[in-house]
Design a protein around this motif. Sequence first.
Motif, PDB file in Angstrom:
ATOM      1  N   SER A   1       0.897  15.047   6.762  1.00 19.57           N
ATOM      2  CA  SER A   1       0.501  14.992   5.351  1.00 19.57           C
ATOM      3  C   SER A   1       0.290  16.395   4.798  1.00 19.57           C
ATOM      4  CB  SER A   1      -0.784  14.169   5.205  1.00 19.57           C
ATOM      5  OG  SER A   1      -0.553  12.858   5.627  1.00 19.57           O
ATOM      6  N   LEU A   2      -0.177  17.305   5.664  1.00 21.84           N
ATOM      7  CA  LEU A   2      -0.371  18.690   5.240  1.00 21.84           C
ATOM      8  C   LEU A   2       0.967  19.347   4.875  1.00 21.84           C
ATOM      9  CD1 LEU A   2      -2.375  21.012   4.798  1.00 21.84           C
ATOM     10  CD2 LEU A   2      -2.000  21.659   7.189  1.00 21.84           C
ATOM     11  N   HIS A   3       2.002  19.107   5.652  1.00 24.08           N
ATOM     12  CA  HIS A   3       3.337  19.624   5.311  1.00 24.08           C
ATOM     13  C   HIS A   3       3.731  19.171   3.899  1.00 24.08           C
ATOM     14  CE1 HIS A   3       3.949  20.145   9.705  1.00 24.08           C
ATOM     15  NE2 HIS A   3       4.903  21.005   9.367  1.00 24.08           N
ATOM     16  N   LEU A   4       3.542  17.879   3.642  1.00 16.68           N
ATOM     17  CA  LEU A   4       3.987  17.314   2.362  1.00 16.68           C
ATOM     18  C   LEU A   4       3.149  17.814   1.194  1.00 16.68           C
ATOM     19  CD1 LEU A   4       4.690  13.766   3.754  1.00 16.68           C
ATOM     20  CD2 LEU A   4       6.393  15.451   3.050  1.00 16.68           C
ATOM     21  N   ALA A   5       1.833  17.919   1.391  1.00 14.42           N
ATOM     22  CA  ALA A   5       0.971  18.443   0.324  1.00 14.42           C
ATOM     23  C   ALA A   5       1.325  19.896   0.025  1.00 14.42           C
ATOM     24  CB  ALA A   5      -0.495  18.308   0.723  1.00 14.42           C
TER      25      ALA A   5
ATOM     26  N   LEU B   1      -0.535   7.460   3.875  1.00 13.02           N
ATOM     27  CA  LEU B   1      -1.160   8.774   3.704  1.00 13.02           C
ATOM     28  C   LEU B   1      -0.102   9.839   3.421  1.00 13.02           C
ATOM     29  CD1 LEU B   1      -3.763  10.416   3.676  1.00 13.02           C
ATOM     30  CD2 LEU B   1      -3.487  10.739   6.143  1.00 13.02           C
ATOM     31  N   HIS B   2       1.012   9.801   4.123  1.00 14.48           N
ATOM     32  CA  HIS B   2       2.109  10.734   3.834  1.00 14.48           C
ATOM     33  C   HIS B   2       2.585  10.551   2.388  1.00 14.48           C
ATOM     34  CE1 HIS B   2       2.845  10.493   8.342  1.00 14.48           C
ATOM     35  NE2 HIS B   2       2.606  11.782   8.124  1.00 14.48           N
ATOM     36  N   ALA B   3       2.752   9.293   1.993  1.00 12.73           N
ATOM     37  CA  ALA B   3       3.246   8.995   0.646  1.00 12.73           C
ATOM     38  C   ALA B   3       2.273   9.504  -0.417  1.00 12.73           C
ATOM     39  CB  ALA B   3       3.471   7.494   0.493  1.00 12.73           C
ATOM     40  N   ALA B   4       0.979   9.294  -0.199  1.00 11.80           N
ATOM     41  CA  ALA B   4      -0.033   9.753  -1.153  1.00 11.80           C
ATOM     42  C   ALA B   4      -0.101  11.279  -1.190  1.00 11.80           C
ATOM     43  CB  ALA B   4      -1.390   9.165  -0.798  1.00 11.80           C
ATOM     44  N   ALA B   5       0.066  11.920  -0.042  1.00 15.62           N
ATOM     45  CA  ALA B   5       0.045  13.385   0.011  1.00 15.62           C
ATOM     46  C   ALA B   5       1.226  13.964  -0.761  1.00 15.62           C
ATOM     47  CB  ALA B   5       0.061  13.870   1.463  1.00 15.62           C
ATOM     48  N   GLU B   6       2.376  13.374  -0.601  1.00 16.84           N
ATOM     49  CA  GLU B   6       3.553  13.841  -1.342  1.00 16.84           C
ATOM     50  C   GLU B   6       3.366  13.626  -2.843  1.00 16.84           C
ATOM     51  OE1 GLU B   6       8.367  13.768  -1.050  1.00 16.84           O
ATOM     52  OE2 GLU B   6       7.297  12.100  -0.138  1.00 16.84           O
TER      53      GLU B   6
ATOM     54  N   LEU C   1       0.825  -1.201   0.000  1.00 17.78           N
ATOM     55  CA  LEU C   1       0.000   0.000   0.000  1.00 17.78           C
ATOM     56  C   LEU C   1       0.866   1.261   0.000  1.00 17.78           C
ATOM     57  CD1 LEU C   1      -2.828   1.181   0.061  1.00 17.78           C
ATOM     58  CD2 LEU C   1      -2.784   0.962   2.561  1.00 17.78           C
ATOM     59  N   TYR C   2       1.906   1.267   0.797  1.00  8.04           N
ATOM     60  CA  TYR C   2       2.818   2.412   0.852  1.00  8.04           C
ATOM     61  C   TYR C   2       3.448   2.658  -0.524  1.00  8.04           C
ATOM     62  CZ  TYR C   2       6.663   5.452   2.228  1.00  8.04           C
ATOM     63  OH  TYR C   2       7.537   6.508   2.317  1.00  8.04           O
ATOM     64  N   ILE C   3       3.906   1.596  -1.155  1.00 11.52           N
ATOM     65  CA  ILE C   3       4.568   1.732  -2.464  1.00 11.52           C
ATOM     66  C   ILE C   3       3.588   2.284  -3.498  1.00 11.52           C
ATOM     67  CG2 ILE C   3       5.596   0.445  -4.387  1.00 11.52           C
ATOM     68  CD1 ILE C   3       6.779  -1.453  -2.169  1.00 11.52           C
ATOM     69  N   ALA C   4       2.397   1.708  -3.548  1.00 10.47           N
ATOM     70  CA  ALA C   4       1.399   2.173  -4.518  1.00 10.47           C
ATOM     71  C   ALA C   4       1.024   3.631  -4.259  1.00 10.47           C
ATOM     72  CB  ALA C   4       0.168   1.275  -4.469  1.00 10.47           C
ATOM     73  N   ALA C   5       0.860   3.987  -2.999  1.00  8.95           N
ATOM     74  CA  ALA C   5       0.505   5.367  -2.642  1.00  8.95           C
ATOM     75  C   ALA C   5       1.625   6.328  -3.014  1.00  8.95           C
ATOM     76  CB  ALA C   5       0.187   5.456  -1.152  1.00  8.95           C
ATOM     77  N   SER C   6       2.869   5.934  -2.774  1.00  8.25           N
ATOM     78  CA  SER C   6       4.007   6.821  -3.057  1.00  8.25           C
ATOM     79  C   SER C   6       4.165   7.089  -4.547  1.00  8.25           C
ATOM     80  CB  SER C   6       5.302   6.242  -2.485  1.00  8.25           C
ATOM     81  OG  SER C   6       5.710   5.107  -3.221  1.00  8.25           O
ATOM     82  N   LYS C   7       3.691   6.178  -5.368  1.00  9.18           N
ATOM     83  CA  LYS C   7       3.784   6.357  -6.817  1.00  9.18           C
ATOM     84  C   LYS C   7       2.503   6.953  -7.398  1.00  9.18           C
ATOM     85  CE  LYS C   7       7.252   2.802  -7.525  1.00  9.18           C
ATOM     86  NZ  LYS C   7       8.251   3.552  -8.265  1.00  9.18           N
ATOM     87  N   GLY C   8       1.502   7.165  -6.522  1.00  7.90           N
ATOM     88  CA  GLY C   8       0.235   7.715  -6.992  1.00  7.90           C
ATOM     89  C   GLY C   8      -0.555   6.732  -7.837  1.00  7.90           C
ATOM     90  N   PHE C   9      -0.300   5.437  -7.657  1.00  5.56           N
ATOM     91  CA  PHE C   9      -1.003   4.398  -8.416  1.00  5.56           C
ATOM     92  C   PHE C   9      -2.378   4.164  -7.801  1.00  5.56           C
ATOM     93  CE2 PHE C   9       3.243   2.182  -9.737  1.00  5.56           C
ATOM     94  CZ  PHE C   9       3.431   3.114 -10.742  1.00  5.56           C
ATOM     95  N   GLU C  10      -3.332   4.976  -8.223  1.00  3.35           N
ATOM     96  CA  GLU C  10      -4.670   4.937  -7.631  1.00  3.35           C
ATOM     97  C   GLU C  10      -5.359   3.590  -7.843  1.00  3.35           C
ATOM     98  OE1 GLU C  10      -6.581   8.424  -9.243  1.00  3.35           O
ATOM     99  OE2 GLU C  10      -5.390   9.745  -7.959  1.00  3.35           O
ATOM    100  N   LYS C  11      -5.256   3.030  -9.033  1.00  6.03           N
ATOM    101  CA  LYS C  11      -5.920   1.750  -9.312  1.00  6.03           C
ATOM    102  C   LYS C  11      -5.297   0.613  -8.508  1.00  6.03           C
ATOM    103  CE  LYS C  11      -7.679   2.968 -13.836  1.00  6.03           C
ATOM    104  NZ  LYS C  11      -7.690   2.705 -15.268  1.00  6.03           N
ATOM    105  N   VAL C  12      -3.985   0.641  -8.365  1.00  5.88           N
ATOM    106  CA  VAL C  12      -3.326  -0.405  -7.571  1.00  5.88           C
ATOM    107  C   VAL C  12      -3.737  -0.279  -6.102  1.00  5.88           C
ATOM    108  CG1 VAL C  12      -1.107  -1.363  -6.809  1.00  5.88           C
ATOM    109  CG2 VAL C  12      -1.394  -0.610  -9.172  1.00  5.88           C
ATOM    110  N   CYS C  13      -3.792   0.946  -5.586  1.00  4.52           N
ATOM    111  CA  CYS C  13      -4.258   1.144  -4.207  1.00  4.52           C
ATOM    112  C   CYS C  13      -5.681   0.631  -4.046  1.00  4.52           C
ATOM    113  CB  CYS C  13      -4.203   2.625  -3.816  1.00  4.52           C
ATOM    114  SG  CYS C  13      -2.562   3.196  -3.404  1.00  4.52           S
TER     115      CYS C  13
END
Length: 169
Positions: free
Chosen positions: A104-108, A72-77, A35-47
Amino acid sequence: PLLWAVKRGLVATTELMLRHGADVNHVDAKGCNALYIAASKGFEKVCSVILNSGATATANINHRGPGGRTSLHAAAEAGSLMICERLVGLRADACCATNANQTSLHLAAMHGHAELTQYLLRVGGEQAVLMDDSSGRRPLEYAKDNEMFAVIAILQKPDLDRQKLLKKW
């Protein structure tokens, strides 16, 4: 094999592996789960596949990967509003801080994700507006340093009553 498929954004392969019992909580050498990996790459379908596969009951939504970051941090970034909405809906902690005390707000804000910044403020990230990270910086400072004008406008809105937030803090 599951992490290999996730890292490449292979939706069907990820789905197939999960259906056949792949461990959704397996981590790589860096401490990242699927989940972290998919979120960090923005892979919405994989998530979505990971979260819809029945893995939600066993997947650790708030698993901490490198630097104490969650999915969540990974997806925000990465700037994925859809992934962030889904994770928060599954009780990911929007105010959770990394090892560097970044939310997550810092990263966004740092990466100029205006719509995501607004969303995170709505779901409880407003206290993070006043939160200093380990370098003593707040989300607004990152947005200013990186000239993220839309984010600056959001974080400087008058309806963000800083005095009220300070009392909560």
